[in-house]
Design a protein around this motif. Structure first.
Motif, PDB file in Angstrom:
ATOM      1  N   LEU A 236       4.979 -32.759 -39.004  1.00 23.88           N
ATOM      2  CA  LEU A 236       5.879 -32.670 -37.851  1.00 23.88           C
ATOM      3  C   LEU A 236       6.214 -34.078 -37.355  1.00 23.88           C
ATOM      4  CD1 LEU A 236       7.102 -30.437 -36.009  1.00 23.88           C
ATOM      5  CD2 LEU A 236       5.165 -30.771 -34.506  1.00 23.88           C
TER       6      LEU A 236
ATOM      7  N   GLY B  64       9.845 -33.572 -33.255  1.00 21.04           N
ATOM      8  CA  GLY B  64       9.321 -32.213 -33.304  1.00 21.04           C
ATOM      9  C   GLY B  64       8.108 -32.037 -32.410  1.00 21.04           C
ATOM     10  N   ALA B  65       7.269 -33.069 -32.349  1.00 25.18           N
ATOM     11  CA  ALA B  65       6.098 -33.006 -31.474  1.00 25.18           C
ATOM     12  C   ALA B  65       6.517 -32.941 -30.014  1.00 25.18           C
ATOM     13  CB  ALA B  65       5.199 -34.210 -31.718  1.00 25.18           C
TER      14      ALA B  65
ATOM     15  N   ILE C 207      11.161 -24.305 -34.003  1.00 22.30           N
ATOM     16  CA  ILE C 207      10.797 -25.729 -34.015  1.00 22.30           C
ATOM     17  C   ILE C 207      10.190 -26.103 -35.362  1.00 22.30           C
ATOM     18  CG2 ILE C 207       9.168 -27.413 -33.072  1.00 22.30           C
ATOM     19  CD1 ILE C 207       9.673 -26.179 -30.332  1.00 22.30           C
ATOM     20  N   GLY C 208       9.352 -25.261 -35.896  1.00 20.76           N
ATOM     21  CA  GLY C 208       8.747 -25.539 -37.199  1.00 20.76           C
ATOM     22  C   GLY C 208       9.779 -25.633 -38.305  1.00 20.76           C
TER      23      GLY C 208
ATOM     24  N   LEU D 279       8.725 -21.215 -31.308  1.00 18.50           N
ATOM     25  CA  LEU D 279       7.731 -21.965 -32.071  1.00 18.50           C
ATOM     26  C   LEU D 279       8.103 -22.004 -33.554  1.00 18.50           C
ATOM     27  CD1 LEU D 279       5.003 -23.404 -31.659  1.00 18.50           C
ATOM     28  CD2 LEU D 279       3.904 -21.238 -32.187  1.00 18.50           C
TER      29      LEU D 279
ATOM     30  N   LEU E 284       7.734 -29.528 -29.311  1.00 15.78           N
ATOM     31  CA  LEU E 284       6.602 -28.605 -29.199  1.00 15.78           C
ATOM     32  C   LEU E 284       5.939 -28.711 -27.824  1.00 15.78           C
ATOM     33  CD1 LEU E 284       4.872 -26.516 -30.645  1.00 15.78           C
ATOM     34  CD2 LEU E 284       3.470 -28.379 -31.498  1.00 15.78           C
TER      35      LEU E 284
END
Length: 71
Positions: free
Chosen positions: A38, A42-43, A28-29, A25, A46
Motif C-alpha cells: 500500500l 493509500g495509507a 481502497i485496496g 475498504l 485508509l
C-alpha cells in the motif's frame, strides 16, 4: 427473544454502515495497489476511512438514540 420493529431498524442501519465500510475498504485496496504494498496515498486514504467510519458510527448511534426517544 422477540425482534420488534425498533430492533430490526437498529440491526439494518448498523449492518448498512458496516457494509459501507467494507466496500470502501475493498475499494481502497483495489485502487491503491491490489495485492502489492500500500503506497503512502493509500495509507492516508485508509486512515481517513477509519476516521470516517468512527464518525459514521457515532452519527448512527445518535440517530438511533433519538429515533428511540421519539417512540
Amino acid at each position: 427473544m422477540e425482534i420488534d420493529a425498533e430492533l430490526r431498524r437498529q440491526i439494518t442501519v448498523s449492518l448498512a454502515a458496516a457494509a459501507v465500510f467494507i466496500v470502501a475498504l475493498v475499494g481502497i485496496g483495489v485502487t491503491f495497489g491490489g495485492s502489492t504494498v500500500l503506497p503512502e496515498a493509500g495509507a492516508l486514504a485508509l486512515v481517513a476511512l477509519l476516521a470516517g467510519f468512527v464518525l459514521l458510527m457515532a452519527g448512527v448511534g445518535t440517530y438511533l438514540m433519538r429515533a428511540n426517544d421519539e417512540s
